[in-house]
Design an enzyme around this catalytic site. Structure first.
Site, mmCIF file in Angstrom:
data_model
loop_
_atom_site.group_PDB
_atom_site.id
_atom_site.type_symbol
_atom_site.label_atom_id
_atom_site.label_comp_id
_atom_site.label_asym_id
_atom_site.label_seq_id
_atom_site.Cartn_x
_atom_site.Cartn_y
_atom_site.Cartn_z
ATOM 1 N N ASP A 107 -37.212 -13.036 -2.477
ATOM 2 C CA ASP A 107 -37.099 -13.515 -3.854
ATOM 3 C C ASP A 107 -36.420 -14.887 -3.871
ATOM 4 O OD1 ASP A 107 -37.335 -12.489 -6.830
ATOM 5 O OD2 ASP A 107 -35.280 -13.216 -6.650
ATOM 6 N N ARG A 108 -35.284 -15.045 -4.536
ATOM 7 C CA ARG A 108 -34.599 -16.348 -4.556
ATOM 8 C C ARG A 108 -34.265 -16.800 -3.135
ATOM 9 N NH1 ARG A 108 -36.137 -18.330 -8.821
ATOM 10 N NH2 ARG A 108 -34.490 -19.920 -8.754
ATOM 11 N N HIS A 152 -37.905 -14.236 -17.742
ATOM 12 C CA HIS A 152 -36.577 -14.740 -17.374
ATOM 13 C C HIS A 152 -36.652 -16.143 -16.786
ATOM 14 C CE1 HIS A 152 -38.372 -13.052 -13.800
ATOM 15 N NE2 HIS A 152 -37.405 -13.507 -13.031
ATOM 16 N N TYR A 212 -31.836 -20.815 -11.404
ATOM 17 C CA TYR A 212 -33.175 -20.741 -11.996
ATOM 18 C C TYR A 212 -33.562 -22.039 -12.691
ATOM 19 C CZ TYR A 212 -34.190 -15.848 -11.063
ATOM 20 O OH TYR A 212 -34.506 -14.666 -10.440
ATOM 21 N N HIS A 272 -40.731 -4.464 -5.729
ATOM 22 C CA HIS A 272 -40.174 -5.770 -5.403
ATOM 23 C C HIS A 272 -39.028 -5.669 -4.405
ATOM 24 C CE1 HIS A 272 -39.042 -9.931 -5.999
ATOM 25 N NE2 HIS A 272 -37.830 -9.582 -6.420
#
Length: 292
Positions: A107-108, A152, A212, A272
């Protein structure tokens, strides 16, 4: 008591001016750095890290702005650019005695790993990214009603002020939403770990939003510049991904292949949080990559 990865030692390592990372280190052998995603901390790797530690030195940091790592105030998008966060990771490995290492991110953390592979190719021997697309491609494919899954991304892309206030008003509901909606196996994140994630996120709202926000600004600029220059990931790359194409209508393998000629792309049958839902699958995939 905050959960820990059994057998791993905790360190605090300075990596940049005013920034030190919280990191768990265990095992021995060739070095592997594992980067967590949102809304998690290094604890997401607890099962995979313990497995890999049998024959690797495994390094699991909290990213800048997350967990128990430092959370510098964002002077602008560059503070939480993936370029800055990737430089943190390379500095961390060097501080621990490793000039070259394998790198995996979810992910990030996958975006940070991607940027590290482009910016520091001599340092990264093998690269794995779990359930993420490169930033430029992610924004290109998010459109229409199916983009609601990424609401988001748009919220936290807004100028400073409103996103932070909205999320801070109900942080457990906001971050808990993703832990529930993206998890196909509720038992994969036990109550103590979930509580640790929520505690960490509650204390990091401004820095998470800044991370983000950078992905809607400066990170896109960096990806565009690399694409224009023809920069590629030249090391072996392994991508594990849900079947995003079926849901959002694009070719994830093709998008990754444009960046990574030495790509192995696998569509996996789990949610996920795959390193927690199916750690054996993830550990096996990483071992296969590192052996290549």
């Amino acid at each position: 008591m905050t959960p820990v990865i059994p057998g791993f030692a905790r360190h605090r390592v300075p990596v940049a001016d005013g920034v030190a990372l919280n990191v768990a280190v265990g095992g021995s052998g060739s070095p592997v750095v594992l980067l967590h995603g949102f809304p998690q901390t290094h604890l997401m790797w607890r099962h995979v890290a313990a497995d890999l530690a049998a024959d690797h030195t495994v390094i699991c940091p909290d990213l800048r702005g997350y967990g128990a790592s430092d959370k510098p105030a964002a002077a602008g998008p560059a503070t939480y650019s993936k370029r800055a966060m990737a430089a943190d990771v390379v500095a961390l490995a060097r501080a621990l005695g490793h000039e070259r290492f394998a790198l995996a991110g979810h992910d990030r953390g996958g975006l940070v790993a991607f940027r590290a592979g482009l910016d520091h190719p001599a340092a990264i021997s093998h690269l794995a990214c779990l359930d993420v697309l490169p930033t430029l491609d992610m924004w290109d494919v998010m459109r229409g009603p199916t983009a609601a899954v990424g609401f988001h991304l748009y919220l936290m892309a807004q100028p400073p002020g409103l996103p932070e206030r909205m999320i801070a008003a109900a942080p457990d509901a906001f971050f808990g939403h993703f832990l529930d909606a993206w998890n196909h196996s509720p038992d994969a994140v036990p109550p103590a770990v979930r509580a640790a994630y929520l505690d960490a996120c509650r204390a990091a709202v401004p820095s998470i939003v800044a991370d983000y926000r950078a992905s809607a600004t400066v990170d896109i600029d960096h990806d565009r510049a690399d694409r224009a220059a023809g920069r590629l990931l030249r090391m072996p790359v392994r991508v594990l991904q849900q079947d995003w194409g079926a849901a959002l209508g694009y070719d994830a393998r093709g998008l990754w292949r444009a960046w990574a000629p030495a790509l192995t792309h696998t569509t996996v049958d789990c949610g996920h949080f795959m390193a927690e839902e199916d750690p054996r699958l993830v550990a096996t995939a990483l071992r296969e990559l590192f052996a290549g």
